[in-house]
Design a protein around this motif. Structure first.
Motif, short mmCIF file in Angstrom:
data_model
loop_
_atom_site.label_atom_id
_atom_site.label_comp_id
_atom_site.label_asym_id
_atom_site.label_seq_id
_atom_site.Cartn_x
_atom_site.Cartn_y
_atom_site.Cartn_z
N VAL A 41 0.71 -31.86 -7.46
CA VAL A 41 1.74 -31.02 -6.84
C VAL A 41 1.50 -29.56 -7.20
N ALA A 42 1.21 -29.29 -8.47
CA ALA A 42 0.97 -27.91 -8.91
C ALA A 42 -0.29 -27.34 -8.25
N GLN A 43 -1.35 -28.13 -8.19
CA GLN A 43 -2.60 -27.66 -7.57
C GLN A 43 -2.41 -27.37 -6.09
N THR A 44 -1.66 -28.21 -5.40
CA THR A 44 -1.39 -27.99 -3.98
C THR A 44 -0.55 -26.73 -3.79
N ALA A 45 0.45 -26.56 -4.63
CA ALA A 45 1.30 -25.36 -4.52
C ALA A 45 0.48 -24.09 -4.73
N VAL A 46 -0.38 -24.09 -5.72
CA VAL A 46 -1.20 -22.91 -5.98
C VAL A 46 -2.12 -22.61 -4.80
N SER A 47 -2.78 -23.65 -4.28
CA SER A 47 -3.72 -23.42 -3.17
C SER A 47 -3.01 -22.96 -1.90
N VAL A 48 -1.81 -23.45 -1.66
CA VAL A 48 -1.07 -23.04 -0.46
C VAL A 48 -0.48 -21.63 -0.64
N ILE A 49 -0.05 -21.31 -1.86
CA ILE A 49 0.48 -19.96 -2.12
C ILE A 49 -0.61 -18.91 -2.06
N VAL A 50 -1.81 -19.25 -2.49
CA VAL A 50 -2.91 -18.29 -2.51
C VAL A 50 -3.46 -18.06 -1.09
N LEU A 51 -3.24 -18.99 -0.18
CA LEU A 51 -3.78 -18.87 1.17
C LEU A 51 -3.34 -17.60 1.90
N PRO A 52 -2.07 -17.20 1.89
CA PRO A 52 -1.71 -15.93 2.54
C PRO A 52 -2.43 -14.72 1.94
N VAL A 53 -2.70 -14.78 0.65
CA VAL A 53 -3.45 -13.69 0.02
C VAL A 53 -4.85 -13.63 0.61
N GLY A 54 -5.45 -14.80 0.86
CA GLY A 54 -6.77 -14.85 1.48
C GLY A 54 -6.76 -14.26 2.88
N TYR A 55 -5.72 -14.57 3.66
CA TYR A 55 -5.62 -13.99 5.00
C TYR A 55 -5.46 -12.47 4.92
N TYR A 56 -4.67 -12.00 3.97
CA TYR A 56 -4.50 -10.55 3.80
C TYR A 56 -5.84 -9.90 3.44
N LEU A 57 -6.56 -10.52 2.49
CA LEU A 57 -7.86 -9.97 2.10
C LEU A 57 -8.84 -9.98 3.27
N TYR A 58 -8.77 -10.98 4.12
CA TYR A 58 -9.64 -11.03 5.29
C TYR A 58 -9.30 -9.89 6.26
N LEU A 59 -8.02 -9.70 6.49
CA LEU A 59 -7.59 -8.63 7.40
C LEU A 59 -7.96 -7.24 6.86
N GLN A 60 -8.02 -7.11 5.54
CA GLN A 60 -8.40 -5.83 4.93
C GLN A 60 -9.92 -5.66 4.84
N GLY A 61 -10.67 -6.72 5.20
CA GLY A 61 -12.13 -6.65 5.17
C GLY A 61 -12.75 -6.96 3.82
N HIS A 62 -11.97 -7.52 2.89
CA HIS A 62 -12.48 -7.83 1.55
C HIS A 62 -12.94 -9.28 1.42
N MET A 63 -12.80 -10.04 2.50
CA MET A 63 -13.17 -11.45 2.45
C MET A 63 -13.86 -11.82 3.77
N THR A 64 -14.88 -12.64 3.70
CA THR A 64 -15.58 -13.05 4.91
C THR A 64 -14.81 -14.16 5.62
N LEU A 65 -15.14 -14.34 6.88
CA LEU A 65 -14.48 -15.40 7.65
C LEU A 65 -14.83 -16.77 7.11
N ASN A 66 -16.07 -16.97 6.68
CA ASN A 66 -16.46 -18.26 6.11
C ASN A 66 -15.68 -18.56 4.83
N SER A 67 -15.44 -17.56 4.01
CA SER A 67 -14.64 -17.75 2.80
C SER A 67 -13.20 -18.10 3.15
N LEU A 68 -12.68 -17.49 4.20
CA LEU A 68 -11.33 -17.80 4.65
C LEU A 68 -11.25 -19.24 5.17
N TYR A 69 -12.26 -19.65 5.91
CA TYR A 69 -12.31 -21.05 6.38
C TYR A 69 -12.35 -22.01 5.20
N LEU A 70 -13.14 -21.68 4.20
CA LEU A 70 -13.25 -22.53 3.02
C LEU A 70 -11.91 -22.63 2.30
#
Length: 156
Positions: free
Chosen positions: A19-48
């Motif tokens: 439960v804790a691992q799932t919560a962390v991975s789902v909470i971190v996901l919006p941060v990944g989308y934000y980093l992608y939109l800012q150009g700090h993350m690749t699309l492949n990393s976002l898919y991963l």
């Protein structure tokens, strides 16, 4: 107490960690989308990251479905009329379910073999199904266990 599965505590910890691992991975996901939109993350990393979060969510559902039905302890009251099943909740904590012994289907009426790793505890009313392991669990009171579930080694 008629049956005990000692490893249920470890499964409770695993369930809580999942439960804790799932919560962390789902909470971190919006941060990944934000980093992608800012150009700090690749699309492949976002898919991963999305794939990992999705897989964690699917595994949480599957593991929770199984762990909530795994029996830790079985109790029968003094008069032998009520069976108390101690199992895990979604959060990995102990939860007790009570059912009348007359509603519990004997193991001889199920399709499970005594040497199976998991055996089903079913109710005639069909309310819930639980799983117990005779291979890894321990029957504490064989006489009361037999009164509720019938002879384990016999088949019809």
């Amino acid at each position: 107490m008629v049956y005990r599965f000692n490893a249920i505590r470890a499964f409770g910890v695993i369930s809580w960690l999942k439960v804790a691992q799932t919560a962390v991975s789902v909470i971190v996901l919006p941060v990944g989308y934000y980093l992608y939109l800012q150009g700090h993350m690749t699309l492949n990393s976002l898919y991963l990251a999305t794939g990992v979060a999705g897989f964690a969510l699917v595994m949480l559902c599957w593991m929770s479905y199984f762990f909530r039905r795994l029996v830790g302890i079985l109790y029968v009251n003094e008069s032998g009329t009520v069976l108390r099943v101690a199992h895990l909740s979604f959060w990995g904590r102990r939860q007790d379910t009570y059912c009348p012994v007359v509603d519990v289907m004997p193991l001889t009426e199920t399709k499970d073999q005594p040497q199976s790793t998991l055996m089903c505890i079913r109710q005639y009313s069909g309310k819930q199904t639980f799983y117990l392991t005779l291979r890894h669990g321990h029957i504490v009171d064989k006489e009361r266990f037999t009164q509720v579930f019938g002879e384990v080694g016999t088949r019809r």
